[in-house]
Design an enzyme around this catalytic site. Structure first.
Site, PDB file in Angstrom:
ATOM      1  N   LYS A 190       0.842  -1.193   0.000  1.00 44.71           N
ATOM      2  CA  LYS A 190       0.000   0.000   0.000  1.00 44.71           C
ATOM      3  C   LYS A 190       0.878   1.244   0.000  1.00 44.71           C
ATOM      4  CE  LYS A 190      -3.311   2.396   2.958  1.00 44.71           C
ATOM      5  NZ  LYS A 190      -4.247   2.277   4.073  1.00 44.71           N
ATOM      6  N   LYS A 243      -2.324  -1.392  -3.800  1.00 45.27           N
ATOM      7  CA  LYS A 243      -3.194  -0.235  -3.619  1.00 45.27           C
ATOM      8  C   LYS A 243      -2.369   1.025  -3.737  1.00 45.27           C
ATOM      9  CE  LYS A 243      -5.885   1.876  -0.039  1.00 45.27           C
ATOM     10  NZ  LYS A 243      -5.963   2.053   1.355  1.00 45.27           N
TER      11      LYS A 243
HETATM   12  C1  PBG Z   1      -7.188   3.298   6.036  1.00 41.27           C
HETATM   13  C2  PBG Z   1      -7.498   3.165   4.595  1.00 41.27           C
HETATM   14  C3  PBG Z   1      -7.363   4.115   3.561  1.00 41.27           C
HETATM   15  C4  PBG Z   1      -7.888   3.529   2.412  1.00 41.27           C
HETATM   16  C5  PBG Z   1      -8.304   2.232   2.763  1.00 41.27           C
HETATM   17  N1  PBG Z   1      -8.045   2.036   4.112  1.00 41.27           N
HETATM   18  C6  PBG Z   1      -6.876   5.518   3.592  1.00 41.27           C
HETATM   19  C7  PBG Z   1      -5.470   5.807   3.875  1.00 41.27           C
HETATM   20  O1  PBG Z   1      -4.638   4.913   4.025  1.00 41.27           O
HETATM   21  O2  PBG Z   1      -5.171   6.987   3.997  1.00 41.27           O
HETATM   22  C8  PBG Z   1      -8.017   4.191   1.086  1.00 41.27           C
HETATM   23  C9  PBG Z   1      -9.087   3.660   0.202  1.00 41.27           C
HETATM   24  C10 PBG Z   1      -9.519   4.548  -0.906  1.00 41.27           C
HETATM   25  O3  PBG Z   1      -8.991   5.653  -1.151  1.00 41.27           O
HETATM   26  O4  PBG Z   1     -10.471   4.146  -1.585  1.00 41.27           O
HETATM   27  N2  PBG Z   1      -5.886   3.289   6.385  1.00 41.27           N
END
Ligand code: PBG
Length: 321
Positions: A190, A243
Site C-alpha cells: 500500500k 493499492k
Molecule cells: C485506512 C485506509 C485508507 C484507504 C483504505 N483504508 C486511507 C489511507 O490509508 O489513507 C483508502 C481507500 C480509498 O482511497 O479508496 N488506512
C-alpha cells in the site's frame, strides 16, 4: 503479410471466444461506509452512488446490492468518539453483529482494520510521548480491534495500517481466540498515495498533522513494495493486495510469482472518482470505463478487485458462477 490481427476481431462472438480475461461478480468487493454519527446518508464527493450510511440505511443498501449479485463487502466503520489510546469498540461490534445476524452467509463481510477513523489525530497508528510511531502499542490496539470484529462475527479481516509485524500479530491473536479460520486479506503493498482523497472525506480519517509517508510505501520504490508483500505472506496473510490498484499494475504478477499467493487490486477512491467525474462531464461512459479498468487489473494478474462500482456487477453483465 500473413500476420493478421484483424481476423479474430470480426464480431463479438469471435472476440468473446478469444477473450483472455473474464471474471465473476464475487471477485468484485464493494466497500461500504457506516458512521455512528450520521442520521441521513451522506454523499461522498466523486464516488457517485456510494454514501456514508447509518446502520439502518446500510441494511437497505446491502439488500439492494444483493439483488444485483453484489455480496462481497469491505466494511469501514466510523465511530463518533475518537481517542488516542483506549478505543471503545461498542459501535463497531454492534454494527458487525447486526449486519451478520441479518444477512447471515448471504454476504461475505470483510472489515478494514485500522486506527485512522478512531484516533483524534487521524493517523493509522499510535504515537509515543515524543510523537514517534509506537509500533508495539499500535499492534496491540490493532489486534484488539481484529479480535473484537471476529467476536462480532465478521468473515474476514483486512488490515490497512502498514505497521511492522501487524499481520503476524493479528494472525496470532485471532488463532489464540478461536478464530483460526478467519482469513486475513492484507493491504500488503500500500503506497502513500495522492488518490485516497474521497475516502478520507468519507471515513473522517485525514491526518491532522503530517502525512502517511512514515508508514505507507514510497511509490517510487518497487523493491520495498515486493518486500512488504513477501513479508505479509510470511507472516500468515491469506490474500495480498496492491493499492492504489490501477497505479500498481506492474506489481501484481511479480508479487504473485514471489509469494505464490493470490493478489487483489484496490481501485481506490481517487482512481474511481477520476473515471466517475469524467463520465459526469460526458468525457467517457462510466460503465464502459469501469469495465475497462477492471479488465486491465485482471489482465495484470489481479485475482479480485475492490471497487466502488462492485454493485454494478449485474448491470455490467458479470456472472454469479
Ligand atoms: C485506512 C485506509 C485508507 C484507504 C483504505 N483504508 C486511507 C489511507 O490509508 O489513507 C483508502 C481507500 C480509498 O482511497 O479508496 N488506512
Amino acid at each position: 503479410m500473413n500476420d493478421k490481427l484483424l481476423r479474430l476481431k470480426k464480431n463479438s462472438i469471435l472476440r468473446n471466444m478469444c477473450a483472455e480475461t473474464s471474471f465473476l461478480s464475487d471477485q468484485l468487493i464493494q466497500p461500504i461506509f457506516i458512521s455512528e454519527k450520521i442520521t441521513d446518508k451522506k454523499n461522498i464527493p466523486g464516488l457517485g452512488d456510494n454514501y456514508v450510511f447509518n446502520i439502518n440505511d446500510s441494511f437497505r443498501q446491502i439488500e439492494n446490492d444483493l439483488k444485483n449479485n453484489c455480496r462481497n463487502f469491505l466494511l469501514f466503520l466510523i465511530p463518533s468518539q475518537k481517542s488516542e489510546k483506549d478505543f471503545n469498540l461498542d459501535f463497531q461490534s454492534k454494527t458487525i453483529n447486526q449486519i451478520k445476524k441479518n444477512f447471515k452467509d448471504d454476504i461475505f463481510l470483510w472489515s478494514d482494520v485500522c486506527l485512522c477513523s478512531m484516533t483524534t489525530h487521524g493517523h493509522c497508528c499510535l504515537f509515543d510521548e515524543k510523537q514517534n510511531i509506537d509500533n508495539h502499542k499500535s499492534l496491540n490496539a490493532l489486534s484488539k480491534i481484529a479480535i473484537t470484529y471476529a467476536n462480532a462475527g465478521v468473515d474476514g479481516i483486512a488490515p490497512s495500517d502498514m505497521m511492522d509485524g501487524r499481520t503476524s500479530k493479528i494472525r496470532l491473536s485471532l488463532d489464540e481466540n478461536n478464530h483460526d479460520l478467519i482469513p486475513i486479506m492484507s493491504y500488503s503493498s500500500k503506497f502513500a498515495s495522492n488518490f485516497y482523497g474521497p475516502f478520507r472525506e468519507a471515513a473522517d480519517s485525514s491526518p491532522s498533522f503530517g502525512d502517511r509517508k512514515h508508514y505507507q510505501l514510497d511509490y517510487r520504490n518497487k523493491n520495498d513494495a515486493l518486500r512488504a508483500s513477501k513479508r505479509c505472506a510470511e507472516e500468515g496473510a491469506d490474500l495480498l493486495m496492491v493499492k492504489p490498484g490501477v497505479y500498481s499494475l506492474d506489481l501484481i504478477q511479480p508479487i504473485n510469482n514471489l509469494t505464490g499467493l493470490m493478489v487483489g487490486a484496490y481501485q481506490v477512491s481517487g482512481e474511481y472518482a477520476g473515471i466517475n467525474l469524467a463520465s459526469e462531464k460526458n468525457l467517457l461512459k462510466l460503465n464502459e470505463g469501469l469495465f475497462e479498468s477492471w479488465h486491465v487489473m485482471k489482465r495484470a494478474g489481479a485475482q479480485f478487485i475492490i471497487t466502488y462500482g462492485a454493485r454494478k456487477s449485474k448491470e455490467l453483465g458479470f456472472s454469479v458462477k
